[in-house]
Design a protein around this motif. Structure first.
Motif, PDB file in Angstrom:
ATOM      1  N   ILE A   1       0.821  -1.225   0.000  1.00 50.82           N
ATOM      2  CA  ILE A   1       0.000   0.000   0.000  1.00 50.82           C
ATOM      3  C   ILE A   1       0.852   1.270   0.000  1.00 50.82           C
ATOM      4  O   ILE A   1       0.360   2.346   0.283  1.00 50.82           O
TER       5      ILE A   1
ATOM      6  N   GLU B   1      -6.305  -0.516  -2.973  1.00 54.89           N
ATOM      7  CA  GLU B   1      -5.499   0.139  -1.935  1.00 54.89           C
ATOM      8  C   GLU B   1      -4.091   0.495  -2.409  1.00 54.89           C
ATOM      9  O   GLU B   1      -3.284   1.006  -1.635  1.00 54.89           O
TER      10      GLU B   1
ATOM     11  N   PRO C   1      -2.546  -5.291  -3.725  1.00 55.67           N
ATOM     12  CA  PRO C   1      -3.320  -4.318  -2.947  1.00 55.67           C
ATOM     13  C   PRO C   1      -4.642  -3.898  -3.593  1.00 55.67           C
ATOM     14  O   PRO C   1      -5.451  -3.230  -2.953  1.00 55.67           O
TER      15      PRO C   1
END
Length: 186
Positions: free
Chosen positions: A32, A70, A67
């Motif tokens: 992230i 994200e 991710p």
């Protein structure tokens, strides 16, 4: 602490930025944007002008640590950080070459990568980049008997043994997962 990295690794990451003063930082595989945020905060705190390029896999790729939406969550909207999608090493080298003459670049390879992956990524950086500095995560030395993530350490050892250049190696090895900084001497 150990979030987002153990303290000794955070110190190695930040001191690499302060000591080497990279113009560009290329990082991938950090989920992230954890390492991109650390690099950004360090360069901001020490007034080091630096562009950070955070790369993650395209949405179409299935990976256990992908991710998805994200991607870059910790660095979105920060002017000095640009988010990219693609294969980390391929995109990093493409960007590096597109910037023309770069005198100081720092590459961050993160994650529990296999021997083959680390050998490919580190070998590519050493072959394609002039005077690189490379931080590699998950490099704690363990015996083969541990049967746990020995690939990154072995790949670093093998690639540097094959190199014709001399490199300085600094490692944070006080425990798992470990981090290694490699940069050219002179």
């Amino acid at each position: 602490g150990n979030r987002p990295f153990p303290l000794d690794e955070l110190m190695l990451m930040s001191s690499a930025v302060v000591r080497l003063k990279p113009e560009y930082i290329f990082e991938w595989g950090t989920h992230i944007g954890k390492s991109a945020r650390i690099f950004y905060e360090t360069s901001k705190a020490f007034n080091i002008p630096c562009q950070i390029h955070s790369i993650d896999l395209p949405d179409s790729v299935d990976h256990v640590e992908h991710p998805k939406e994200e991607h870059g969550m910790l660095v979105r909207g920060i002017k000095q950080v640009t988010l990219h999608r693609g294969d980390g090493i391929s995109k990093a080298i493409e960007l590096y070459k597109s910037f023309g003459k770069v005198s100081r670049a720092l590459f961050f390879v993160d994650g529990d990568h296999s021997y083959e992956s680390v050998k490919r990524e580190l070998g590519t950086i050493l072959a394609e980049v002039n005077n690189p500095a490379i931080l590699l995560h998950d490099t704690f030395y363990q015996s083969k008997e541990s049967n746990y993530n020995i690939g990154p350490y072995e790949a670093i050892k093998d690639i540097l043994k094959e190199s014709r250049k001399e490199y300085k190696i600094l490692a944070a090895q006080t425990g798992l997962p470990g981090m290694t900084l490699i940069y050219q001497v002179g």
